[in-house]
Design an enzyme around this catalytic site. Structure first.
Site, PDB file in Angstrom:
ATOM      1  N   TYR A   1       5.060  10.173 -55.499  1.00  9.83           N
ATOM      2  CA  TYR A   1       4.977   8.770 -55.124  1.00  9.83           C
ATOM      3  C   TYR A   1       3.398   8.646 -54.483  1.00  9.83           C
ATOM      4  CZ  TYR A   1       5.560   4.508 -52.170  1.00  9.83           C
ATOM      5  OH  TYR A   1       5.418   3.387 -51.493  1.00  9.83           O
TER       6      TYR A   1
ATOM      7  N   SER B   1       0.348   1.980 -50.982  1.00  7.50           N
ATOM      8  CA  SER B   1       0.845   2.453 -49.757  1.00  7.50           C
ATOM      9  C   SER B   1      -0.104   3.485 -49.290  1.00  7.50           C
ATOM     10  CB  SER B   1       2.203   3.457 -50.261  1.00  7.50           C
ATOM     11  OG  SER B   1       2.588   4.427 -49.245  1.00  7.50           O
TER      12      SER B   1
END
Length: 252
Positions: free
Chosen positions: A157, A144
């Site tokens: 995350y 990501s």
């Protein structure tokens, strides 16, 4: 890109980026294993949309380490080999440090790393064992842009994806002599069913402003980058991290 008769396993493949990737591989001739946890209905829908024949469903919770070994072994038992592993499954939990209690904080870190990093690491381990017995293979890990720009509302995350990047590059070096090539795709926010269900109108507008394209990535655009890294001829891109974020975040 041609993947005729290649055996491809994709985690978290019942919807979103995983589904788009499964459809893309099948369209190029691959036989695809769709891994999912609970959403049987969505997994069956994805399975029904795949081109060609020989695809299979694999229901396993990969956050449990014993299931990672079982998943790879069941896949190899079914197909005889594993040519491509796509570690796409991931979770994201809001845990703002100035707003949550300690229990929520620690739970978010433990669960996020268990799925986003440890499961991917375990699957890489067992995939490497299988691939070294054949002619090698490809591993593509889905990261990501949050690994680079930071995730203030979901720090676990961002940290898990940064660790995934580092692990992938370490494995790219170690596994190259075995003809196992490891790459990473780092998407920005992607137009998935989950995004449509969870984003408020204000959040969506803010996200659209981040990119000069004034839109989010399409799942098919992320899948295109995944297929490139998994393709014949991309061997010398092993260790690469491909950004698919519409120039919303540029790193040096």
């Amino acid at each position: 890109m041609n993947f005729n008769n290649k055996k491809v396993l994709i985690t978290g493949a019942s919807r979103g980026i995983g589904k788009a990737t499964a459809l893309a591989f099948a369209e190029k001739g691959a036989q695809v294993g769709i891994n999912f946890i609970n959403n049987v209905e969505e997994a069956k829908k994805t399975y029904a949309e795949l081109s060609g024949e020989g695809h299979r469903l694999f229901q396993k919770d990969i956050s449990k380490k014993e299931n990672c070994q079982e998943l790879i072994e069941e896949f190899v038992d079914a197909y005889g080999q594993l040519d491509v592993l796509v570690n796409n499954a991931g979770i994201s939990i809001f845990h703002e440090i100035d707003q949550v209690d300690f229990g929520h904080w620690t739970n978010a870190w433990e669960n996020t790393f268990q799925t986003n990093l440890f499961a991917a690491a375990n699957l890489c381990y067992w995939a490497a064992q299988a691939m070294t017995k054949t002619e090698g293979g490809r591993i593509v890990n889905v990261s990501s842009r949050g690994a680079f720009r930071g995730e203030p509302t979901k720090p676990a995350y961002g940290a898990s994806k940064a660790a995934l990047n580092a692990m992938s590059q370490s494995l790219a070096k170690k596994l190259a002599p075995h003809k196992i090539y490891v790459g990473v795709v780092a998407p920005g926010f992607t137009e998935t069913e989950m995004a449509a269900q969870t984003l408020t109108p204000t959040e969506r507008e803010n996200l659209l402003r981040e990119s000069p394209f004034k839109r989010m990535a399409k799942p098919e655009e992320v899948a295109h980058a995944i297929l490139f890294l998994a393709s014949e001829g991309a061997e010398y891109s092993s260790g690469a991290i491909i950004d698919v974020n519409g120039a919303s975040y540029l790193r040096s």
